[in-house]
Design a protein around this motif. Structure first.
Motif, PDB file in Angstrom:
ATOM      1  N   PRO A  15      -1.357   0.589  11.827  1.00 12.29           N
ATOM      2  CA  PRO A  15      -2.676   1.231  11.831  1.00 12.29           C
ATOM      3  C   PRO A  15      -3.688   0.406  12.616  1.00 12.29           C
ATOM      4  O   PRO A  15      -3.551  -0.815  12.748  1.00 12.29           O
ATOM      5  CB  PRO A  15      -3.039   1.277  10.343  1.00 12.29           C
ATOM      6  N   PRO A  16      -4.716   1.080  13.145  1.00 13.72           N
ATOM      7  CA  PRO A  16      -5.747   0.339  13.879  1.00 13.72           C
ATOM      8  C   PRO A  16      -6.523  -0.598  12.958  1.00 13.72           C
ATOM      9  O   PRO A  16      -6.706  -0.320  11.777  1.00 13.72           O
ATOM     10  CB  PRO A  16      -6.649   1.444  14.440  1.00 13.72           C
ATOM     11  N   CYS A  17      -6.965  -1.702  13.531  1.00 10.57           N
ATOM     12  CA  CYS A  17      -7.742  -2.693  12.780  1.00 10.57           C
ATOM     13  C   CYS A  17      -9.177  -2.699  13.320  1.00 10.57           C
ATOM     14  O   CYS A  17      -9.416  -2.327  14.483  1.00 10.57           O
ATOM     15  CB  CYS A  17      -7.108  -4.077  12.930  1.00 10.57           C
TER      16      CYS A  17
ATOM     17  N   GLY B 231      -1.935  -2.916  13.702  1.00  3.19           N
ATOM     18  CA  GLY B 231      -0.921  -3.578  12.897  1.00  3.19           C
ATOM     19  C   GLY B 231      -1.263  -4.978  12.458  1.00  3.19           C
ATOM     20  O   GLY B 231      -0.373  -5.776  12.148  1.00  3.19           O
ATOM     21  N   CYS B 232      -2.558  -5.304  12.410  1.00  2.00           N
ATOM     22  CA  CYS B 232      -2.961  -6.636  11.941  1.00  2.00           C
ATOM     23  C   CYS B 232      -2.679  -6.755  10.446  1.00  2.00           C
ATOM     24  O   CYS B 232      -2.777  -5.784   9.692  1.00  2.00           O
ATOM     25  CB  CYS B 232      -4.447  -6.879  12.184  1.00  2.00           C
ATOM     26  N   ILE B 233      -2.368  -7.966  10.012  1.00  4.54           N
ATOM     27  CA  ILE B 233      -2.061  -8.176   8.610  1.00  4.54           C
ATOM     28  C   ILE B 233      -3.265  -7.840   7.730  1.00  4.54           C
ATOM     29  O   ILE B 233      -3.106  -7.346   6.606  1.00  4.54           O
ATOM     30  CB  ILE B 233      -1.574  -9.622   8.385  1.00  4.54           C
ATOM     31  N   GLU B 234      -4.490  -8.045   8.238  1.00 13.24           N
ATOM     32  CA  GLU B 234      -5.681  -7.694   7.469  1.00 13.24           C
ATOM     33  C   GLU B 234      -5.744  -6.189   7.241  1.00 13.24           C
ATOM     34  O   GLU B 234      -6.026  -5.728   6.120  1.00 13.24           O
ATOM     35  CB  GLU B 234      -6.946  -8.165   8.188  1.00 13.24           C
ATOM     36  N   ALA B 235      -5.501  -5.424   8.281  1.00 10.64           N
ATOM     37  CA  ALA B 235      -5.568  -3.971   8.146  1.00 10.64           C
ATOM     38  C   ALA B 235      -4.529  -3.465   7.146  1.00 10.64           C
ATOM     39  O   ALA B 235      -4.821  -2.607   6.299  1.00 10.64           O
ATOM     40  CB  ALA B 235      -5.357  -3.312   9.512  1.00 10.64           C
ATOM     41  N   LEU B 236      -3.312  -3.983   7.223  1.00  7.50           N
ATOM     42  CA  LEU B 236      -2.254  -3.556   6.312  1.00  7.50           C
ATOM     43  C   LEU B 236      -2.556  -3.970   4.875  1.00  7.50           C
ATOM     44  O   LEU B 236      -2.338  -3.210   3.933  1.00  7.50           O
ATOM     45  CB  LEU B 236      -0.921  -4.156   6.763  1.00  7.50           C
TER      46      LEU B 236
END
Length: 401
Positions: free
Chosen positions: A286-288, A294-299
């Protein structure tokens, strides 16, 4: 600036706490001569930073005089500007919080409004407006308009109108506190040397804003600015029982890391180290808010929003395991409001991933994993240490000071 040797002695007094430490022990632990230690401790006592704490039996001769730190000699303000909340603490030399406040904050508001709110909360935690200058002997530069090398004096029981500095070299009034400055912890990225913010993730309007100068002008106090995760890591390092490399992972309204490596806070040359939340773990994810995917924060935050703590912990654990493998650190510390809401679940989930990676790699036992207490307070307390740490010679910073 206080001498390196005096800083070593002051740090040992801080670590010794109420029990205190003798001059002989100070000489043994610093490698200084007894004469040098006597001169330094005499100066610290004259400045009100150290005092006698009784006597201790010796192996021969008269009992040794024990000295201890005077925690309330000086103070520092720690300010944590989060995306939706402001926390401010007043901390003494021993790192004890003597006053604190917390209030909602809209970090997306115009910068001037945010600074005005922050300055108001600083004044509130100090008990009134700040009066610049008054006490000789500070280890650093004083606020604008103050006597060179002096901290600010703040009345602890009655507000003192700003703009009425006392003559240089005079002592503060009865009941006044001396405040060395304000440490500010904010989301990154930023330039900690100049206190200038860059494109804070989700808040690009802060790019290029001189927060350090703006808050100093509003409060009359010296200001130091750093990333929230760096501040927290510094505070944790000063409270640690022993040496060791660690990563502090902060999960709140965002996700970042503070790195303590080789006995120093590691910021990187551009204060860019620790952007942990924006490592890509899913190329088509997913966009961050940073503009990537696909950033770990977004996930992680998506799982939190869905109420799936187990998945959020698994994602966080994946990033933590990557960090352990990359840096070979000694321990991982979890913190932040989101972790604080369910610490056991996050420890279980993150530990499971780290242990599985250790088994797979054959590297032996997994590194220890712990959490901080107090939700957002460790960040604000660490921010105060941005001001206090140089007093104790704890100013090292890998990749740029």
């Amino acid at each position: 600036m206080r001498s390196h040797n005096a800083a070593l002695v002051l740090d040992l007094l801080r670590v010794a706490g109420e029990r205190g430490i003798s001059r002989l022990e100070l000489a043994e632990r610093t490698g200084l001569t007894p004469q040098a230690v006597s001169k330094i401790t005499a100066r610290l006592r004259a400045e009100g930073l150290a005092t006698e704490a009784g006597h201790r039996a010796s192996t021969g001769g008269k009992p040794r005089t024990v000295l201890r730190l005077v925690p309330d000699a000086w103070h520092a303000v720690g300010l944590h500007l989060d995306r939706d909340e402001l926390t401010v603490v007043l901390v003494d030399l021993a790192g004890t919080v003597v006053a604190s406040r917390r209030t909602p904050l809209d970090f997306g508001a115009p910068a001037g409004e945010v600074v005005a709110v922050a300055a108001g909360e600083v004044g509130a935690v100090l008990g009134g407006p700040v009066r610049a200058g008054a006490v000789a002997g500070s280890p650093g530069s004083g606020p604008p308009g103050a006597c060179p090398g002096t901290p600010a004096a703040v009345a602890s029981d009655e507000a003192v109108p700003a703009g009425r500095p006392a003559p240089c070299g005079t002592a503060p009034e009865e009941g006044a506190r001396t405040v060395l400055g304000i440490g500010v912890a904010v989301p990154g990225p930023l330039d900690h040397r100049g206190g200038v913010l860059h494109r804070v993730t989700g808040f690009p309007q802060w790019d290029g804003y001189p927060l350090q100068d703006a808050l100093a002008a509003s409060t009359g106090l010296p200001v130091v600015v750093d990333k929230d995760t760096n501040a927290a890591a510094l505070g944790l390092a000063l409270r640690a029982d022993g040496p060791g490399d660690f990563a502090y992972l902060h999960l709140g309204t965002g996700l970042g890391a503070g790195l303590f490596l080789g006995g120093a806070l590691h910021r990187g040359v551009r204060t860019g180290a620790g952007e942990f939340g924006h490592q890509t773990v899913s190329l088509d994810g997913p966009p961050c808010s940073c503009g990537g995917r696909g950033c770990i924060e977004a996930l992680c935050l998506a799982a939190v929003a869905d109420g799936d703590v187990a998945e959020a912990a698994r994602v966080l654990g994946t990033g933590a395991a990557n960090l352990v493998g990359l840096l070979d650190i000694d321990r991982v510390v979890l913190g932040g409001r989101t972790v604080g809401a369910d610490p056991d679940a996050y420890v279980r989930g993150v530990r499971a991933v780290i242990e599985e990676r250790a088994r797979r790699d054959g590297t032996g036992a997994a590194v220890p994993l712990v959490t901080t207490a107090g939700g957002g307070r460790p960040v604000a307390e660490g921010a105060a240490q941005l001001v206090l740490a140089p007093l104790f010679g704890r100013v090292g910073s890998g990749g740029g000071a």
